[in-house]
Design a protein around this motif. Structure first.
Motif, mmCIF file in Angstrom:
data_model
loop_
_atom_site.group_PDB
_atom_site.id
_atom_site.type_symbol
_atom_site.label_atom_id
_atom_site.label_comp_id
_atom_site.label_asym_id
_atom_site.label_seq_id
_atom_site.Cartn_x
_atom_site.Cartn_y
_atom_site.Cartn_z
ATOM 1 N N LEU A 199 0.601 -1.115 0.376
ATOM 2 C CA LEU A 199 0.085 0.169 -0.103
ATOM 3 C C LEU A 199 0.676 0.914 0.148
ATOM 4 N N GLY A 200 1.105 2.050 -0.704
ATOM 5 C CA GLY A 200 1.066 3.419 -1.144
ATOM 6 C C GLY A 200 0.401 4.780 0.275
ATOM 7 N N VAL A 201 1.214 5.222 0.277
ATOM 8 C CA VAL A 201 0.765 6.485 1.413
ATOM 9 C C VAL A 201 1.663 7.940 1.216
ATOM 10 N N GLU A 202 0.704 8.688 0.615
ATOM 11 C CA GLU A 202 0.735 10.366 -0.234
ATOM 12 C C GLU A 202 0.502 11.159 0.395
ATOM 13 N N PRO A 203 1.579 12.087 0.256
ATOM 14 C CA PRO A 203 0.527 13.139 1.005
ATOM 15 C C PRO A 203 -0.867 13.436 0.870
ATOM 16 N N VAL A 223 2.445 20.465 -6.546
ATOM 17 C CA VAL A 223 2.434 19.833 -5.556
ATOM 18 C C VAL A 223 2.760 20.697 -3.716
ATOM 19 N N ASP A 224 2.472 20.467 -2.627
ATOM 20 C CA ASP A 224 2.468 21.527 -1.668
ATOM 21 C C ASP A 224 1.911 20.818 -0.581
ATOM 22 N N SER A 225 3.104 20.503 -0.062
ATOM 23 C CA SER A 225 2.967 19.786 1.494
ATOM 24 C C SER A 225 4.590 19.618 2.207
ATOM 25 N N ILE A 226 4.586 19.292 3.785
ATOM 26 C CA ILE A 226 5.419 19.296 3.953
ATOM 27 C C ILE A 226 6.164 18.178 3.511
ATOM 28 N N ALA A 227 6.531 17.327 2.680
ATOM 29 C CA ALA A 227 7.599 16.633 2.344
ATOM 30 C C ALA A 227 7.802 16.487 0.935
ATOM 31 N N GLY A 232 7.688 14.898 -3.437
ATOM 32 C CA GLY A 232 7.248 16.037 -4.432
ATOM 33 C C GLY A 232 7.635 15.595 -5.872
ATOM 34 N N ALA A 233 7.183 14.500 -5.816
ATOM 35 C CA ALA A 233 7.324 14.731 -7.845
ATOM 36 C C ALA A 233 6.176 14.719 -8.405
ATOM 37 N N LYS A 234 6.235 15.439 -9.497
ATOM 38 C CA LYS A 234 4.162 16.127 -10.576
ATOM 39 C C LYS A 234 4.249 15.507 -11.206
ATOM 40 N N ASN A 235 4.316 14.237 -11.521
ATOM 41 C CA ASN A 235 4.386 13.223 -12.152
ATOM 42 C C ASN A 235 5.183 11.205 -12.422
ATOM 43 N N GLY A 250 -3.086 -0.147 -3.598
ATOM 44 C CA GLY A 250 -3.922 1.032 -3.254
ATOM 45 C C GLY A 250 -2.998 2.284 -2.500
ATOM 46 N N VAL A 251 -3.340 2.951 -2.944
ATOM 47 C CA VAL A 251 -3.295 3.855 -2.123
ATOM 48 C C VAL A 251 -4.364 5.264 -1.311
ATOM 49 N N VAL A 252 -3.122 5.270 0.041
ATOM 50 C CA VAL A 252 -4.071 5.991 0.361
ATOM 51 C C VAL A 252 -3.123 7.735 1.292
ATOM 52 N N LEU A 253 -4.067 8.446 1.112
ATOM 53 C CA LEU A 253 -3.631 10.025 1.313
ATOM 54 C C LEU A 253 -3.863 10.015 2.898
ATOM 55 N N VAL A 254 -3.043 11.326 3.334
ATOM 56 C CA VAL A 254 -3.262 11.725 4.835
ATOM 57 C C VAL A 254 -2.358 13.467 4.693
ATOM 58 N N PRO A 255 -2.779 14.223 5.505
ATOM 59 C CA PRO A 255 -3.046 15.554 5.836
ATOM 60 C C PRO A 255 -1.535 15.294 6.331
ATOM 61 N N ASP A 256 -0.867 17.063 6.015
ATOM 62 C CA ASP A 256 0.198 17.052 6.779
ATOM 63 C C ASP A 256 0.769 17.216 8.408
ATOM 64 N N GLU A 257 -0.996 17.261 8.421
ATOM 65 C CA GLU A 257 -0.584 16.832 10.087
ATOM 66 C C GLU A 257 -0.198 15.636 10.700
ATOM 67 N N ALA A 258 -1.490 14.922 10.153
ATOM 68 C CA ALA A 258 -1.044 13.677 9.906
ATOM 69 C C ALA A 258 0.654 13.354 10.567
#
Length: 314
Positions: A199-203, A223-227, A232-235, A250-258
């Motif tokens: 499983l992938g994890v992305e901001p 791209v706009d993230s603490i990470a 920060g790849a665009k593509n 699959g890929v799940v998304l996480v907020p910067d605060e997490a």
């Protein structure tokens, strides 16, 4: 443009043998049931203990060791970790390296690149600008371009992490932070056909792989993230997309605060200093973006530790 091709288990095994004299075998930290909350069995793969502070060293060595003519030196565009890894590998192998970094690159990572002996060039505001500057240099000088994610030697090198991890721990599922996707592509290729779930994890603010899988093809994202300096790849490009389409669950998304919270948890509870990208996989677990089933054996990859210690959340 990097063209799609395949990475086989034999490619990854060959890479493991090739880089064995140069890359560390990084440790695994097993935990008790419930130690991270929930009724599952977690473990951390401490890849931030790798030379140059991240998994990127594996792909860098495999790429440099398979060059046919390295005499004109090597060049790479990087948010920091890839550049540090290429600089380290080049120094070990006696090669000249020029690394193009964006203005957003972490000062700690830029300092590491210089410490390993490479020439650093600020290549523009964002990663894509640095890649364009790197490509121009390669065209002018004939230096070998070492791609951070979308090339077979890079992906095969990163896949060695998957082989190693499977020898160290029983795994049902692994959570992998995603930037350009070379790491998750390598691990997914190593685990293909084994029944292990990748499983992938992305901001939320940097979701190139999530967007590609949703669209059915690689697409550009903002791209706009603490990470962003590491994730920060665009593509992700066609090669990574094809592998992940076939082998990633699959890929799940996480907020910067997490991500900030995961960094704080790692330092407070385990005294592990991880950069935002290195802590992102744990963020996916702690914030509930991924919820393991009872008894599930979950591996969390802590992939990078090039962090300014003053920026670890209190």
């Amino acid at each position: 443009m990097i063209q799609p091709c395949s990475v086989s288990l034999d490619d990854i095994r060959a890479a493991a043998q090739r880089i064995a004299p140069h890359a560390r075998r990084t440790p695994v930290l097993p935990m008790e049931r419930g130690e991270l909350g929930g009724d599952f069995l977690p473990n951390f793969k401490l890849e931030f203990c790798q030379h140059a502070g991240s998994f990127k060293t594996r792909g860098a060595f495999n790429s440099l060791l398979t060059l046919e003519n390295p005499d004109r030196g090597v060049a790479a565009a990087s948010g920091g970790n890839h550049g540090a890894a290429v600089a380290y590998a080049a120094r070990r192998l006696g090669l000249k390296a020029r690394i193009f970094v964006p203005e957003i690159a972490s000062p700690a990572k830029v300092e590491a690149i210089r410490r390993f002996g490479a020439e650093v060039v600020i290549g523009g505001a964002r990663y894509d600008d640095a890649q364009a500057a790197c490509d121009a240099h390669v065209a002018e000088t004939g230096a070998a371009r070492i791609h951070p994610f979308g090339a077979a030697p890079t992906i095969a090198g990163q896949g060695t992490l998957g082989l190693e991890w499977a020898e160290q721990a029983d795994l049902d599922t692994v959570l992998i932070a995603v930037g350009g996707g070379g790491l998750i592509s390598g691990i997914a290729s190593a685990f293909a056909g084994t029944g292990r779930k990748v499983l992938g994890v992305e901001p939320e603010g940097s979701r190139a792989l999530h967007a590609a899988l949703e669209a059915g093809k690689p697409v550009d994202v903002s791209v706009d993230s603490i990470a962003a300096d590491s994730l920060g790849a665009k593509n992700v490009g066609p090669f990574v997309h094809a592998i992940c389409r076939d082998h990633v669950a699959g890929v799940v998304l996480v907020p910067d605060e997490a991500i900030r919270s995961a960094m704080a948890t790692l330092w407070r509870d385990f005294r592990l200093a991880c950069e935002p990208g290195g802590a992102a996989a744990l963020a996916g677990l702690l914030c509930g973006a991924y919820r393991p089933s009872a008894g599930e054996r979950v591996g969390v990859l802590l992939c990078g530790g090039n962090v300014d210690l003053e920026k670890i959340p209190a």
